[in-house]
Design a protein around this motif. Structure first.
Motif, short mmCIF file in Angstrom:
data_model
loop_
_atom_site.label_atom_id
_atom_site.label_comp_id
_atom_site.label_asym_id
_atom_site.label_seq_id
_atom_site.Cartn_x
_atom_site.Cartn_y
_atom_site.Cartn_z
N SER A 290 0.81 -1.22 0.00
CA SER A 290 0.00 0.00 0.00
C SER A 290 0.84 1.27 0.00
O SER A 290 0.39 2.33 -0.45
CB SER A 290 -0.94 0.02 1.22
N GLY A 291 2.08 1.19 0.49
CA GLY A 291 2.94 2.37 0.52
C GLY A 291 4.03 2.36 -0.53
O GLY A 291 4.66 3.39 -0.78
N ARG A 292 4.24 1.19 -1.15
CA ARG A 292 5.39 1.02 -2.06
C ARG A 292 5.32 1.95 -3.27
O ARG A 292 6.33 2.55 -3.66
CB ARG A 292 5.45 -0.44 -2.50
N GLY A 293 4.15 2.06 -3.87
CA GLY A 293 4.02 2.92 -5.05
C GLY A 293 4.29 4.38 -4.74
O GLY A 293 4.92 5.09 -5.54
N PHE A 294 3.82 4.83 -3.58
CA PHE A 294 4.06 6.21 -3.18
C PHE A 294 5.56 6.47 -3.02
O PHE A 294 6.08 7.51 -3.43
CB PHE A 294 3.35 6.53 -1.87
N VAL A 295 6.26 5.50 -2.39
CA VAL A 295 7.69 5.65 -2.16
C VAL A 295 8.44 5.74 -3.49
O VAL A 295 9.27 6.64 -3.69
CB VAL A 295 8.24 4.47 -1.32
#
Length: 380
Positions: A290-295
């Motif tokens: 859930s956070g990987r794309g934002f990073v």
């Protein structure tokens, strides 16, 4: 007067929020959104906290003596002033004057809207008044009694008001943010000094989630204030030691918030310690899908903006050569994270393999250029 009356005003604001009559400009939380501008969905911690409050409110609204238990506000709002009638089976039934309650709520909405409570809380040119109001709000994060089922529900709201006060008074932020940091350090500390017991705030995960969001918002808005950076760095480091079970659950907010911090503040990071902190936190956020794309988007955006193309097409001679805005420490931090994406180190996810290779080409060009420049200067 603030010391004596502020808690009463805060109690009124909480009560108005409880019956949903506060204007949206003060009742709604500031939160992160995706690249399309869509607000992130509520976390399971937020949903659980809201469910707990709903259950509690339903339990007291169905109790005949709720008015005496909850005092003036609940009686005023109609939850305690019900008449009891009996049906043919001699069973108690509640007869509520819905119209009267609706009219009262509508009246309260108008009062709350015209009272401009947000203006009372937010902007204060007097630094001493702002500090005293903020201290009262921060005290709500851990009051003496935390057995009330509505404790977390009210605490996150007090924290939101405190965060808005901080950001609205950024000219006084050097005096205001240390009040936040002191309370956060207290909440994050083990329950027993010197032990490995979990911190008290872990018992209230939604409050902890909003503290993490507040820390990132503070960095986004205030990192350009040089005197504050050491305090902001300390607050970011508090996130590093949180359990992975927690950080994974808020992975989308953590990843989105850190990506904004990176994109907006990378050129302000002047030390290897600053880059080490942001690298560690981005790595934590990337552990969950859930956070990987934002990073990755945050890293790619910085590289695209800050580094020249390795093919040198932009260059028109030495006098017009584009200087990279990403420091050597920053380039090394980005390389470490990109290698993780390239090799599928995050749950064997190879989605970002090709785009990470493209980003690394630019980063390596930056690092190689820095080495060449360093060798040339040494020769001279």
């Amino acid at each position: 007067a603030i010391n004596e009356s502020w808690q009463d005003l805060l109690d009124v604001i909480f009560a108005l929020r409880e019956v949903d009559v506060l204007p949206s400009r003060i009742a709604e939380f500031d939160d992160f959104a995706d690249s399309q501008g869509n607000p992130l969905p509520p976390s399971k911690f937020a949903i659980s906290s809201q469910h707990k409050v709903r259950e509690y409110n339903q339990s007291i609204s169905s109790t005949s003596n709720s008015a005496s238990n909850d005092g003036f506000w609940r009686s005023l709002f109609g939850f305690g002033s019900k008449s009891v009638i009996r049906d043919a089976n001699n069973t108690d039934k509640i007869d509520v004057d819905v119209t009267k309650t609706s009219d009262l709520l509508e009246c309260l909405k108008k009062i709350a809207n015209h009272a401009q409570l947000d203006q009372i809380i937010m902007k204060h040119p007097n630094n001493n008044i702002a500090k005293r109001i903020l201290s009262k709000l921060i005290d709500c994060l851990l009051p003496a009694e935390i057995d009330d089922p509505r404790f977390e529900h009210n605490s996150v709201f007090a924290l939101e008001l405190a965060a808005r006060l901080l950001i609205s008074n950024n000219s006084n932020a050097t005096d205001l943010f240390p009040i936040f940091l002191s309370k956060f350090e207290e909440l994050f500390a083990p329950k027993t000094p010197g032990s490995e017991d979990s911190s008290l705030v872990l018992k209230f995960p939604y409050l902890l989630e909003r503290i993490v969001v507040t820390i990132m918002r503070a960095c986004i808005h205030l990192y350009d204030i040089v005197e504050l950076r050491i305090h902001l760095q300390k607050s970011l480091k508090l996130i590093e030691d949180l359990p992975s079970s927690f950080t994974r659950t808020i992975g989308d907010r953590l990843g989105c918030g850190l990506a904004i911090v990176l994109r907006g503040c990378f050129y302000l990071f002047e030390t290897s310690d600053e880059w080490s902190t942001i690298k560690t936190l981005l790595d934590i956020a990337a552990q969950d899908k859930s956070g990987r794309g934002f990073v990755f988007d945050g890293i790619a955006s910085v590289i695209d903006y800050a580094l020249p193309s390795p093919d040198g097409e932009e260059d028109e001679g030495e006098e017009n050569k584009i200087e990279p805005m990403l420091s050597h420490d920053g380039a090394e931090a980005m390389t470490t994270l990109l290698l993780n994406f390239l090799h599928g180190s995050y749950e064997n996810d190879l989605t970002y393999k090709i785009p990470s290779m493209m980003c690394m080409k630019k980063v390596y060009g930056c690092l190689q250029g820095a080495r060449t420049l360093s060798n040339t200067s040494h020769d001279h």
